[in-house]
Design a protein around this motif. Structure first.
Motif, mmCIF file in Angstrom:
data_model
loop_
_atom_site.group_PDB
_atom_site.id
_atom_site.type_symbol
_atom_site.label_atom_id
_atom_site.label_comp_id
_atom_site.label_asym_id
_atom_site.label_seq_id
_atom_site.Cartn_x
_atom_site.Cartn_y
_atom_site.Cartn_z
ATOM 1 N N VAL A 45 39.482 28.303 35.584
ATOM 2 C CA VAL A 45 40.541 29.145 36.126
ATOM 3 C C VAL A 45 40.924 30.174 35.070
ATOM 4 O O VAL A 45 41.096 29.836 33.893
ATOM 5 C CB VAL A 45 41.784 28.309 36.510
ATOM 6 N N CYS A 46 41.029 31.434 35.508
ATOM 7 C CA CYS A 46 41.471 32.496 34.605
ATOM 8 C C CYS A 46 42.054 33.617 35.450
ATOM 9 O O CYS A 46 42.043 33.551 36.676
ATOM 10 C CB CYS A 46 40.305 33.017 33.759
ATOM 11 N N HIS A 47 42.564 34.653 34.772
ATOM 12 C CA HIS A 47 43.049 35.806 35.519
ATOM 13 C C HIS A 47 42.792 37.100 34.760
ATOM 14 O O HIS A 47 42.588 37.098 33.545
ATOM 15 C CB HIS A 47 44.531 35.671 35.879
ATOM 16 N N TRP A 84 41.641 36.991 44.415
ATOM 17 C CA TRP A 84 41.226 35.641 44.041
ATOM 18 C C TRP A 84 39.741 35.557 44.371
ATOM 19 O O TRP A 84 39.355 35.495 45.527
ATOM 20 C CB TRP A 84 42.014 34.600 44.803
ATOM 21 N N HIS A 132 37.380 30.163 39.426
ATOM 22 C CA HIS A 132 38.433 30.868 40.162
ATOM 23 C C HIS A 132 38.936 32.000 39.267
ATOM 24 O O HIS A 132 39.529 31.736 38.211
ATOM 25 C CB HIS A 132 39.602 29.931 40.469
ATOM 26 N N PHE A 153 41.483 34.961 39.231
ATOM 27 C CA PHE A 153 42.661 35.444 39.938
ATOM 28 C C PHE A 153 43.130 36.791 39.389
ATOM 29 O O PHE A 153 42.904 37.109 38.221
ATOM 30 C CB PHE A 153 43.831 34.471 39.744
ATOM 31 N N ARG A 192 46.661 38.369 38.307
ATOM 32 C CA ARG A 192 47.784 37.643 37.692
ATOM 33 C C ARG A 192 48.785 37.092 38.717
ATOM 34 O O ARG A 192 49.179 35.918 38.647
ATOM 35 C CB ARG A 192 48.522 38.529 36.698
ATOM 36 N N ARG A 244 47.520 34.086 40.686
ATOM 37 C CA ARG A 244 47.403 32.872 39.876
ATOM 38 C C ARG A 244 48.756 32.177 39.753
ATOM 39 O O ARG A 244 48.851 30.957 39.881
ATOM 40 C CB ARG A 244 46.854 33.188 38.493
ATOM 41 N N ASN A 300 48.825 28.544 41.428
ATOM 42 C CA ASN A 300 49.021 27.566 40.346
ATOM 43 C C ASN A 300 48.118 26.331 40.486
ATOM 44 O O ASN A 300 48.596 25.205 40.594
ATOM 45 C CB ASN A 300 50.495 27.171 40.283
#
Length: 117
Positions: free
Chosen positions: A39-41, A77, A88, A90, A92, A95, A99
């Protein structure tokens, strides 16, 4: 390539495009979907797309089949299904809203600085 190595390469691919707050989530034994989530954004549509494209390209270079890539055009996303690893990426705001880390709060987290290098 095993799922742990693929997860680590995916984290590095995200970092190469300056993704923020990158974490791997070890969901093996918790989820039937995958062994790891990454998971990152990013902070703009273009950055989110660049991160996802780099993950996809890195997987393909290493002979990993990208089973599915969803959300690329919208860039809010983007989900990249690599089989045992699902990435994933995202924007910002999304995300913060979804969550995913909270949903898997009991799962071990893997971060770039601590566990990948």
């Amino acid at each position: 390539m095993n799922s742990n190595e693929l997860m680590k390469r995916s984290i590095i691919a995200c970092d190469d495009k300056r993704a923020e707050d990158i974490v791997g989530i070890d969901v093996e034994g918790i989820s039937d979907i995958a062994d790891y989530f990454v998971v990152c954004h990013g902070n703009s549509d273009k950055q989110v797309q660049a991160i996802a494209k780099n993950v996809k390209d890195e997987a393909e270079i290493n002979g990993v089949l990208v089973k599915r890539l969803e959300g690329f055009n919208e860039a809010r996303w983007i989900l990249i299904d690599l089989g045992d690893v699902v990435v994933h990426v995202f924007h910002r705001e999304e995300r913060d809203y979804y969550n995913l880390e909270r949903l898997y709060k009991d799962a071990p987290l893997i971060t770039l600085t601590e566990d990948v290098n």
